[in-house]
Design a protein around this motif. Structure first.
Motif, mmCIF file in Angstrom:
data_model
loop_
_atom_site.group_PDB
_atom_site.id
_atom_site.type_symbol
_atom_site.label_atom_id
_atom_site.label_comp_id
_atom_site.label_asym_id
_atom_site.label_seq_id
_atom_site.Cartn_x
_atom_site.Cartn_y
_atom_site.Cartn_z
ATOM 1 N N GLN A 1 0.809 -1.212 0.000
ATOM 2 C CA GLN A 1 0.000 0.000 0.000
ATOM 3 C C GLN A 1 0.849 1.272 0.000
ATOM 4 N N TYR A 2 2.009 1.227 0.646
ATOM 5 C CA TYR A 2 2.813 2.448 0.776
ATOM 6 C C TYR A 2 4.124 2.394 -0.009
ATOM 7 N N ARG A 3 4.191 1.496 -0.984
ATOM 8 C CA ARG A 3 5.442 1.351 -1.734
ATOM 9 C C ARG A 3 5.855 2.651 -2.419
ATOM 10 N N HIS A 4 4.880 3.456 -2.894
ATOM 11 C CA HIS A 4 5.224 4.721 -3.550
ATOM 12 C C HIS A 4 5.695 5.762 -2.542
ATOM 13 N N LEU A 5 5.150 5.704 -1.330
ATOM 14 C CA LEU A 5 5.515 6.691 -0.305
ATOM 15 C C LEU A 5 6.965 6.548 0.153
ATOM 16 N N ILE A 6 7.522 5.338 0.013
ATOM 17 C CA ILE A 6 8.913 5.120 0.453
ATOM 18 C C ILE A 6 9.875 5.033 -0.724
ATOM 19 N N ASN A 7 9.388 5.369 -1.919
ATOM 20 C CA ASN A 7 10.255 5.395 -3.088
ATOM 21 C C ASN A 7 11.201 6.601 -2.961
ATOM 22 N N GLU A 8 12.475 6.330 -2.809
ATOM 23 C CA GLU A 8 13.444 7.388 -2.518
ATOM 24 C C GLU A 8 13.517 8.439 -3.618
#
Length: 589
Positions: A539-546
């Motif tokens: 669900q949050y993979r985009h939020l932690i994309n550096e």
């Protein structure tokens, strides 16, 4: 005659008025009057016409005489019910007003209540208060609450006037003069835009009566009529308060329902009747279509007809006259991206929800199926078209053009039904794309229920196991709710934070469902919105994309918070991701 004799004579004469309608080239005369707060009507026989007309005119003459009698000029607002003078319009004072307001004593108040209260008891002069919005958004209830909570001294000086389509501004003017001489100060007039001459003569309320010390609250469903009046006759002489937008916070606090799914299903109106709240409006496709047609399309038609004698009708007149304005509105609501484009309004109709459902079921992680590829798509689409009153281009009597599109968008914005959320592309920051969000979720949800209904009538789908049918329909609903939830969050965040920029941010790979940017302090918060109650790193993979976060901070400042809004419990993950219950977020926002 003295006052008592005039009153007795008035009571013996018919109230109301006569109107003529042409049906199939034949003229019919109707007698219309108000009885027990409801409008009545009947055809007038030829042999009774002259006598009835003379009696109605005599009644009006006597009412005018009565208003000029000195005895009534000296009466105070506490006049007993037996001595109450006759009025032309439907006027509630005294005990009838008490009974009218008392029935809502247990209702909770909308947040708009304080603004009306401030006007009624405030120091403003020469201005009227306009309470406007679509049907079933709480206008009359707010007025009744104001009256109910008045002290006896103020209530004895209060009056509620219910306008019906046969009333004229001249009749209201006479009643207001009579009420003024009797000492009435607080005047509430409901459905005032029903009068055909309201827009042209609205200045009467501010220039004549508000300037003399009356506090006048005008309300009605004809939102555009009030907007036009504020632009001309009431320019700088009114306070405007719109009731159409009902955020989840108010829906929950007023109705006591804190379930976001129920808000999606019925949100957008404020109708309360036990367990069946709002279902009379958005409970069936038929009732929803009728709401779109009467509350929205007809709202536009009525305002434009009476504004500048119809000259402002411009390009929408033909669409409405041919019954095709509802088609255009429903097309935009059903469109997945709610694009206000000519293509959406004119192309051969294909349900976005149906297309998305087929794709979702084919790619379902747990149990993929191609069953929706095997149903009769043409029949389902045709049923949907009928339910939504949608017409293809060859079925339309009026060719929809760019001018129609611009005007529909203009008026839906004025009605507070739509709001644009920017779509920012990190690779092309000059792009000005937007998605249009509708403020009445129940309207959108009813359309997907129409799809489910059409699907259930398909022979192939009916032959599928009952449990599988249930799983597929729930999966379709869940997908639409996911998109609706994202729009609700964006809309309510934007309206609650006018000084901040709220937008969706897209990257070459991935996107943030919502960014809330503070240009003053050069910082932002980033969000993902999920309809799920479960947590998952996916669900949050985009939020932690550096790389995405690095680009975001370069353009919009330091990221203060990374949040997943979902239907589960509020908590914090070890990697700095905040999980926030979406219902809590919307109530606190």
């Amino acid at each position: 005659m003295n006052a008592e004799e005039i009153l007795k004579k008035i009571d013996s004469l018919p109230s109301g008025g006569l109107t003529t309608k042409t049906i199939r080239d034949k003229a019919y005369t109707y007698y219309q009057w108000t009885e027990n707060g409801k409008q009545r009507s009947r055809i007038v026989k030829e042999e009774e016409y002259d006598n009835l007309k003379n009696q109605i005119e005599e009644r009006k003459e006597l009412q005018a005489q009565l208003s000029n009698l000195e005895i009534y000029k000296n009466k105070n607002a506490a006049t007993s019910q037996e001595e109450t003078p006759a009025f032309i319009t439907n006027v509630r004072i005294g005990k009838t007003l008490d009974d009218f307001s008392a029935s809502i004593k247990d209702y909770k108040k909308r947040e708009l209540y304080s603004a009306i209260e401030q006007y009624v008891y405030g120091d403003s002069h020469d201005k009227v208060f306009i309470l406007y919005g679509l049907r079933r958004t709480g206008k009359t209830t707010l007025i009744r609450q104001i009256i109910y909570n008045m002290k006896d001294e103020e209530k004895n000086k209060s009056v509620f006037i219910q306008i019906n389509p046969t009333n004229t501004l001249a009749e209201v003017n006479k009643d207001l003069h009579k009420l003024e001489t009797l000492g009435y100060k607080y005047v509430f007039i409901d459905e005032v835009t029903m009068m055909d001459d309201f827009i042209q003569g609205a200045a009467l309320f501010s220039d004549v009566f508000a300037s003399s010390g009356m506090k006048i609250v005008l309300s009605g469903t004809d939102s555009l009529g009030f907007v036009f009046s504020e632009d001309e006759q009431l320019y700088d002489r009114c306070f405007l308060l719109h009731t159409t937008f009902i955020p989840f916070r108010e829906f929950a606090n007023v109705l006591g329902i804190y379930d976001i799914d129920q808000y999606m299903e019925f949100g957008g109106t404020m109708s309360q009747s036990g367990d069946n709240y709002n279902k009379a409006i958005f409970g069936t496709k038929k009732s929803t279509a009728e709401y779109v047609n009467t509350a929205i399309a007809r709202n536009i038609q009525h305002s434009l007809k009476n504004y500048q004698y119809g000259s402002h009708f411009r390009n929408l007149k033909a669409l409405y006259d041919k019954g095709e304005l509802t088609n255009a509105i429903n097309r935009i609501v059903e469109d997945m991206n709610h694009d206000f484009t000519i293509e959406v309004l004119t192309r051969t109709f294909k349900s976005h929800d149906f297309g998305s459902a087929k794709d979702i079921m084919r790619k379902d992680r747990e149990n993929p199926t191609d069953i929706l590829d095997n149903v009769d798509g043409e029949k389902i689409t045709e049923k949907l078209k009928k339910l939504l009153r949608i017409l293809n281009q060859e079925e339309q009597k009026i060719e929809i053009q760019e001018a129609h599109r611009l005007e529909i968008k203009e008026y839906l914005d004025l009605l507070d039904l739509t709001c644009d959320i920017p779509l920012v592309n990190m690779n092309d920051l000059t792009s000005k794309k937007v998605t249009t969000v509708f403020s009445q979720p129940g309207l959108r949800y009813s359309q997907v229920e129409s799809l489910i209904k059409s699907l259930m009538m398909d022979e192939t789908f009916r032959n599928v196991d009952a449990q599988e049918r249930k799983r597929i329909t729930e999966r379709i609903l869940d997908d639409v709710k996911g998109r609706m939830l994202e729009e609700i969050v964006q809309l309510e965040t934007k309206k609650a934070n006018p000084d901040l920029e709220v937008f969706k941010l897209q990257f070459a790979v991935g996107e943030f469902d919502m960014v809330v940017y503070d240009p003053e302090n050069v910082c932002c918060k980033i969000y993902e919105v999920k309809h799920s109650k479960e947590k998952s790193p996916f669900q949050y993979r985009h939020l932690i994309n550096e790389e995405n976060c690095k680009q975001t901070e370069f353009r919009f400042g330091k990221i203060l918070e990374k949040v997943v809004l979902y239907r589960g419990e509020t908590c914090e993950e070890e990697n700095g991701i905040h999980y926030k219950n979406v219902e809590e977020y919307l109530i606190e926002n």
